[in-house]
Write an enzyme that holds these catalytic residues in place. Structure first.
Site, short mmCIF file in Angstrom:
data_model
loop_
_atom_site.label_atom_id
_atom_site.label_comp_id
_atom_site.label_asym_id
_atom_site.label_seq_id
_atom_site.Cartn_x
_atom_site.Cartn_y
_atom_site.Cartn_z
N GLY A 21 12.91 58.32 -3.68
CA GLY A 21 13.46 57.14 -3.00
C GLY A 21 13.48 57.26 -1.49
O GLY A 21 13.74 56.27 -0.79
N PHE A 102 19.64 73.08 4.37
CA PHE A 102 20.33 72.95 5.66
C PHE A 102 20.20 74.29 6.37
O PHE A 102 19.87 75.30 5.75
CB PHE A 102 21.81 72.55 5.49
CG PHE A 102 22.54 73.32 4.42
CD1 PHE A 102 22.91 74.64 4.61
CD2 PHE A 102 22.87 72.71 3.21
CE1 PHE A 102 23.58 75.34 3.62
CE2 PHE A 102 23.53 73.41 2.21
CZ PHE A 102 23.90 74.73 2.42
N TYR A 152 7.24 78.77 4.46
CA TYR A 152 8.08 79.97 4.38
C TYR A 152 8.33 80.40 2.92
O TYR A 152 9.09 81.32 2.67
CB TYR A 152 9.36 79.86 5.21
CG TYR A 152 10.29 78.71 4.91
CD1 TYR A 152 10.98 78.62 3.69
CD2 TYR A 152 10.54 77.73 5.87
CE1 TYR A 152 11.86 77.59 3.43
CE2 TYR A 152 11.42 76.69 5.61
CZ TYR A 152 12.07 76.62 4.38
OH TYR A 152 12.95 75.61 4.13
#
Ligand code: HXC
Ligand code: NAP
Length: 284
Positions: A21, A102, A152
């Site tokens: 979405g 985060f 990574y």
């Protein structure tokens, strides 16, 4: 910046996109719709996927089914597959794109913070893969997985350690099943994007002043971030029958970023022409 595949390449194909979405999932989904696919978009937020589905159908004229599903909940994934097959019949591809992330020094993370990212990225991907894979195998249907990782996944990276652990696991899953499930005609590939601006990633990885302090384009040899259509082209190719002989591959699309930042002498791009002239004089 244009679509790459032939019009109609995905006619009568159904692709399930986790996290479809928003951001990159939505952009890849839009291009698949333009190519004729039916898509199913899932995420935890019903209102977000419902709105995205309406907008995407209006923009492309294609068919979009929005099904709320938390990829950490196996029963919800099973339900998602049932609803999808009821609506569209066979499922042809699964785009494992949902993620959580985060930035944080690792020592500041609670174990719950570590869990939440690994669970969305790794558990979410292997739950979706297990459920869809079993479904294809039982029905003797071919299928294609495309998993979105990061560069990574193989280098590791400080400050996003849960994400690095999760993505590394997804890469191992991608390569392992490419071999094990090839006998069922199930392919499994991954894409490792460098920075592609999205609200979800930028707000969490470059919060506040970081966006101006650490301009990602500066770390990239091609001196720019990615365009969503560039990623959508690659994703469509890897989900399509044009890549029928490609499996177990991870394709990097990062403008040269990870190699540049691993290269011992890459920083020499800061050496000016005058300095190179002076070195040459010294050498001679
Ligand atoms: C430290 C944090 C934190 C942060 C949350 N936590 N954010 N810890 N730093 N910035 C901790 C909380 O304190 C809590 O631990 C635990 O994590 C769960 O947090 P919740 O807010 O309750 O979780 P939830 O609401 O489910 O949200 C999940 C989320 C959120 C992952 C934290 O960011 C999210 O919904 N993300 C989905 C989309 C996303 O992340 N997109 C970006 C993908 S970009 P405690 O101990 O307090 O209970 C990407 C790019 C990679 O992957 C490569 C780029 C080049
Ligand atoms: P995004 O818009 O935040 O996309 C992440 C999506 O995952 C959201 O739609 C989110 O929706 C969904 N999601 C999170 N937790 C979920 C859960 N438990 N169940 C189902 N869906 C869940 O960020 P993005 O930048 O487009 O990222 C898309 C993918 O690209 C990710 O895999 C990311 O790691 C990868 N990637 C991005 C970049 C970049 O530069 N943008 C670079 C490398 C890799 P809800 O919150 O509604 O659940």
């Amino acid at each position: 910046m244009e679509g790459m595949l032939k019009p109609g390449s995905f006619k009568e194909k159904t692709i399930v996109i986790t996290g479809g979405g928003t951001g990159l999932g939505r952009s890849m989904g839009k291009y698949l719709l333009e190519l004729g696919a039916n898509i199913v978009i899932t995420s935890r937020k019903k209102e977000v996927i419902d709105k995205a589905a309406q907008e995407l159908m209006k923009e492309t004229g294609g068919r979009v089914l929005a099904v709320p599903c938390d990829v950490r909940k196996y029963e919800e994934i099973e339900q998602l597959l049932i609803v999808t097959q009821k609506e569209f019949g066979q499922i042809h591809g699964v785009l494992n794109n949902a993620a959580g992330n985060f930035i944080s020094p690792t020592e500041r993370l609670s174990h719950r913070a570590f869990d939440i990212v690994v669970d969305i990225v790794l558990k979410g991907t292997y739950y979706m893969t297990l459920a869809a894979g079993k479904n294809w195998i039982t029905k003797k249907q071919p299928g294609t997985f495309l998993n979105i990782v990061t560069t990574y996944a193989w280098t590791g990276s400080g400050y996003v350690v849960p994400s690095a652990c999760g993505k590394a696991g997804v890469l191992a899953l991608t390569r392992s099943l490419a071999v094990e499930w090839a006998k069922y005609n199930i392919r499994s590939n991954a894409i490792a994007p460098g920075p592609f601006p999205t609200e979800g990633a930028w707000s969490r990885l470059l919060p506040g002043e970081l966006a101006s302090k650490f301009d990602p384009a500066k770390r990239i040899p091609l001196k720019r971030v990615g365009e969503h259509q560039e990623l959508a082209n690659l994703a469509a190719y890897l989900l399509s029958d044009y890549s029928a002989y490609v499996t177990g591959e991870v394709v990097t699309i990062d403008g040269g970023e990870w190699l540049r930042n691993g290269g011992e002498f890459s920083h020499l791009e800061d050496v000016t022409t005058d300095m190179w002239d002076a070195f040459e004089k010294m050498r001679k």
